[in-house]
Design an enzyme around this catalytic site. Structure first.
Site, PDB file in Angstrom:
ATOM      1  N   MET A   1       0.839  -1.198   0.000  1.00 57.01           N
ATOM      2  CA  MET A   1       0.000   0.000   0.000  1.00 57.01           C
ATOM      3  C   MET A   1       0.873   1.246   0.000  1.00 57.01           C
ATOM      4  SD  MET A   1      -2.914   1.390  -0.055  1.00 57.01           S
ATOM      5  CE  MET A   1      -3.195   3.166   0.013  1.00 57.01           C
TER       6      MET A   1
ATOM      7  N   HIS B   1       3.377   5.560  -6.980  1.00 55.47           N
ATOM      8  CA  HIS B   1       2.157   6.152  -6.412  1.00 55.47           C
ATOM      9  C   HIS B   1       2.442   7.444  -5.648  1.00 55.47           C
ATOM     10  CE1 HIS B   1      -1.017   3.405  -7.383  1.00 55.47           C
ATOM     11  NE2 HIS B   1      -0.442   2.365  -6.820  1.00 55.47           N
TER      12      HIS B   1
ATOM     13  N   GLU C   1       4.899   0.997  -5.726  1.00 52.52           N
ATOM     14  CA  GLU C   1       4.421   1.849  -4.633  1.00 52.52           C
ATOM     15  C   GLU C   1       5.100   3.219  -4.653  1.00 52.52           C
ATOM     16  OE1 GLU C   1       1.833   0.792  -3.362  1.00 52.52           O
ATOM     17  OE2 GLU C   1       2.049  -1.297  -3.976  1.00 52.52           O
TER      18      GLU C   1
END
Length: 907
Positions: free
Chosen positions: A312, A350, A347
């Site tokens: 995440m 992002h 990640e």
């Protein structure tokens, strides 16, 4: 079938918070008690009053709230409402504070609420994770908020467009480490007389009636820097006994040096160096490509032993599971290494796509995930690991996964209506990630990668700290390229499906026609209305034998004539860049196969990979015979490139998986697999020299896996010998990391109690995450029903929730375990559903349980089982699984005779 309330009966705004007020800043204090597995705290939300309002709605779920206190310049004194007087809507996960007065538009307000909650094992919201410390189970805590779980940790406006700044304060046991999005600015051990953090001290003093003098009972207060404006789903914090490795990188744009860390529990930290190195290598590359500096003062990664997704992208505090970030270089297989590198780079991507510039709503999730998949896992990572040939590997990975799912009637558009949380949870799939990445890759080739990345930079700069929709991205790329991007791209993201282009050779050239491709065969007219703008990428060869590619031809109508010399080699979708299948005549396919098999073929590696996958998909859909696909694979018998062999390997495994209940065909198919792959094993052997090329390493692994799975006695004997040697001596150096999975599986499949027990002992104490995964998958490989029962008992009583799908995958890979898995899933449905109700898990288990089936009876039985059940949390996965069973059954009915005949004639 029971499901969520129909979208038609609920207006879209019922799922969204009112826009009468808007949060601008959160002062958030959270106390974590890892001994009692509880948390509590308070939040003060600073609000802009956008319109006159007499009520305030916010998101909250699974929290016990204290009283709400509203202060405003328009109020003479704060208004206080007891928690019991708030109106709660548990289904929509929100609360309403009704006011006795009107707050005027243009004013400001502050809403302060106390809250408390449990640190559950749900792997969503603010939750606990377990690890073994000094022979006992210990815990730490972390957050996972995407898409709609921040509301489980603190009352908030939990929608991506409602960005605000956050000042986080954490209160914890003094002997633990606190982490959050930003760096800590102060940390003090609590004393009632502490002069710093007086508001927190006052609150904590009211909570703590008496503290003993023991160290374990001391609390500390950690304050973190204020964040930039950000969405709630990327807010993050964690508390526990973490150790870390540290590095740094220097910004190529400003020269600033930023610390980089990876945190995890002390027993695992030695496996974090590779992930840290990848992070350090990719960050400056992103800054150069986007011409935007990483905006936070630090970037941490926290590795957790309980984690629902893979990883995440929380801003400044990336989180993820052990297999996503940890490996021991001495024991790491290449796939494990690739996975860690891809995850870390994805990640980090992002930090720009999603965190600086964020989609307006979940229907544009692909703006985050498609970019992170393409740019993070391919474009940027290829600059660090060029030997991995990631641009070519994209075809077998992302593109094929996308087309496989998108060929179903139960697919969905990339940009999909996402009214509520149940739907938002379900669109984290191969369409939002892989298809989105595939159509962006197609666009990149069409406008050129340089102009594509320039357009992306324009887009990001224009929307720094803001929210976007699709047209914003198209405008940026249109500005950089000068092309009408929406005209080319809109149907690719707004419509489901993709085309098959049929090539008919006529006098003077070819006629091409597009229709929607479905895995069940030609689409009905009602499902075949979309006309895509298809960059055809036509490869042709001149009279000197020199090839060239025309990337400018668009098929933006149903049919089109293209002039070319069909006496010379040609091919559509050169480089397999565009998202469509190509259907040639059988005669032309033979010519293409002959050309592709040549030593110095005009068809590139990417072309050959695409030919393999097109052949499988077209034969499955009935556009060509399976035997034609197998002839193509046979023509590649002298192929040198691993990625072509890997595509053939996956295709043959797909055939075996489909005909798994037909012993006669399976026996003949296994013989064909051995004929292709055993010679490669005999040429390359079983050992992995340190200095060999990565392609050779991967080809050896693929050939050994195919040979073992198809029952070659020589290969199976060698694998079992190595397994026994490792078990008997306690020295596993005889098992190359790349062969660990196939060795464990083969030993359990061919062995009995001794081999099964050896694997379960590995699972109990794996030396690396990859070793644990290989062991769990092998636990499902036995043909002994009693041992399969033990595996199921492990699933229900011992497995971590995050590991369930590895165990399910092992049972599905075992042809003898598939119906056992279905039966056990159905018998234990209620327990599994309740266990996974709060996270993504159920939809993943649906896929692993049912996607391996291949008969009409299995389809009907599965459909009947779910009648009357609430499928709202996994309805898409279920519909896709049912479609998968139906298409496999149709393929068997259509192609069994052809397959049996071709295989028999070779015997």
């Amino acid at each position: 079938m029971a499901g969520p309330i129909s979208e038609a009966t609920k207006p879209a705004d019922q799922y969204r918070l009112p826009t009468n007020v808007r949060p601008t800043h959160y002062d958030l204090t959270v106390r974590t008690d890892l001994e009692k597995l509880k948390f509590d705290g308070y939040v003060t939300v600073h609000l802009d009053v956008v319109r006159d309002t007499k009520s305030i709605q916010f998101n909250t779920a699974k929290l016990k709230l204290g009283h709400a206190k509203l202060a405003s310049s328009s109020l003479s004194e704060p208004f206080v409402q007891e928690a019991s007087s708030l109106k709660y809507d548990d289904e929509e996960e929100r609360a309403t504070l009704d006011l006795p007065m009107t707050l005027p538009a243009g004013t400001k307000a502050e809403l302060k609420i106390d809250f408390e909650g449990e640190l559950t094992g749900a792997m969503m919201g603010y939750y606990r994770s377990a690890w073994e410390h000094e022979g006992k189970t210990a815990h730490y805590s972390l957050t996972q908020f995407e898409p709609t779980a921040a509301r489980r940790a603190f009352p908030c406006w939990d929608e991506p467009a409602l960005k605000a700044t956050f000042s986080i304060t954490m209160v914890s046991r003094a002997d633990t480490v606190n982490l959050a999005n930003m760096p800590a600015v102060s940390e003090h051990v609590y004393e009632p007389s502490l002069k710093e953090s007086t508001d927190v001290v006052s609150w904590l003093s009211s909570k703590v009636s008496a503290l003993t003098t023991g160290e374990a009972d001391k609390w500390k207060i950690t304050k973190f820097e204020k964040t930039p404006p950000m969405s709630t789903y990327i807010v993050a914090w964690a508390n526990g006994p973490f150790a870390h490795l540290e590095s740094s990188y220097t910004s190529p744009l400003s020269g600033a040096v930023r610390p980089l860390r990876v945190y995890t529990t002390p027993d695992l930290i030695h496996q974090a160096q590779f992930a840290l190195d990848v992070k350090r290598q990719v960050l400056p590359l992103y800054e150069r490509v986007f011409d935007i500096e990483y905006p936070l003062p630090k970037l941490d990664t926290l590795v957790a032993t309980d984690f629902d997704a893979g990883a995440m992208e929380n801003w400044g505090l990336i989180t993820g599971r052990t297999s996503a970030f940890l490996l021991d270089p001495a024991k790491a297989d290449l796939n494990g290494k690739k996975n860690v590198a891809a995850t870390q780079s994805h990640e980090v991507a992002h930090m720009w796509f999603g965190n600086i510039t964020t989609m307006e709503w979940w229907d544009n999730l692909y703006l985050n995930e498609g970019f992170a998949s393409l740019v993070g896992e391919t474009i940027i990572l290829d600059k660090v690991f060029p030997e991995w040939k990631l641009h070519s590997a994209f075809i077998s990975g992302d593109l094929n996964a996308a087309m496989s799912l998108d060929a179903k009637l139960s697919s969905h558009p990339i940009e999909v209506d996402t009214p509520d949380a149940n739907m938002a949870n379900q669109i984290f799939d191969a369409l939002s990630y892989d298809k989105a990445a595939s159509v962006l890759r197609m666009l990149s080739r069409y406008v050129t990668e340089e102009k594509f990345l320039k357009g992306v930079s324009i887009y990001l700069k224009k929307f720094l700290y803001k929210n976007t929709v699709t047209k914003d991205l198209w405008q940026g790329i249109a500005e950089a390229s000068g092309l009408d991007v929406p005209k080319v791209m809109d149907n690719w993201v707004k419509k489901m499906g993709f085309p098959v282009v049929k090539v008919t050779e006529v006098e003077g050239g070819i006629r091409v026609r597009q229709d929607r491709f479905l895995e069940t065969g030609p689409a009905d007219p009602k499902d075949n209305e979309t006309i895509w703008s298809i960059p055809l990428s036509l490869l042709t060869v001149d009279s000197n034998g020199k090839s060239s590619i025309d990337n400018t031809i668009l098929l933006d109508e149903r049919e089109k004539f293209i002039a070319l010399d069909t006496s010379k080699p040609f091919k559509l979708n050169a480089g397999t860049v565009s998202v469509f299948r190509v259907l040639y005549s059988p005669e032309r396919l033979v010519k293409i196969a002959e050309e592709a098999a040549k030593e110095n073929s005009v068809f590139s590696l990417e072309d050959r990979i695409g030919l393999v996958w097109d052949a499988l998909a077209l034969s499955k859909a009935g556009y060509m015979e399976v035997s034609s696909a197998l002839k193509l694979y046979e023509a590649f018998r002298n192929e040198k490139e691993y990625l072509v062999w890997n595509s053939i390997s996956q295709s043959l495994s797909a055939l075996a998986s489909t005909w798994f209940e037909d012993a006669d065909i399976l026996k003949k198919l296994d013989a064909f697999r051995r004929e292709l792959f055993v010679p490669i094993v005999k040429r390359l052997g079983f050992d992995y020299p340190e200095d060999e090329h990565v392609d050779v390493r991967q080809l050896r692994t693929t050939a050994i896996v195919q040979s073992a799975d198809s029952g070659d006695e020589f290969v199976v004997a060698e694998l079992i010998k190595r397994f026994n040697q490792a078990v008997e001596t306690g020295d596993d150096s005889c098992i190359p990391p790349d062969l660990m999975t196939v060795i464990y599986r083969t030993a359990v499949t061919k062995g009995g109690r001794k081999e099964y027990d050896a694997v379960t002992s590995i699972v109990a104490k794996p030396k690396t995450p990859q070793m644990g995964i290989a062991g769990m998958r092998a636990m499902g490989a036995s043909h002994d029903k009693a041992l399969l029962e033990e595996t199921w008992d492990y699933i229900m009583t011992k497995s971590r929730d995050q590991n369930l799908f590895y165990l399910f995958a092992g049972l599905q890979e075992n042809f003898a375990g598939r119906h056992f898995l279905v039966r056990k899933f159905e018998e234990n449905y209620d327990a599994l559903y309740n266990r996974l109700i709060d996270n993504f898990g159920m939809q993943i288990l649906i896929r692993y349980t049912f996607n391996g089936l291949a008969s009409e009876k299995d389809h009907d039985d599965a459909k009947a089982f779910f009648e009357g059940k609430d499928t709202s949390k996994y309805s898409m996965a279920l519909a896709q699984a049912l479609d998968t069973i139906k298409s496999r059954a149709a393929w068997i009915q259509r192609s069994s005779n052809d397959l049996r005949e071709w295989l028999s004639n070779r015997a």
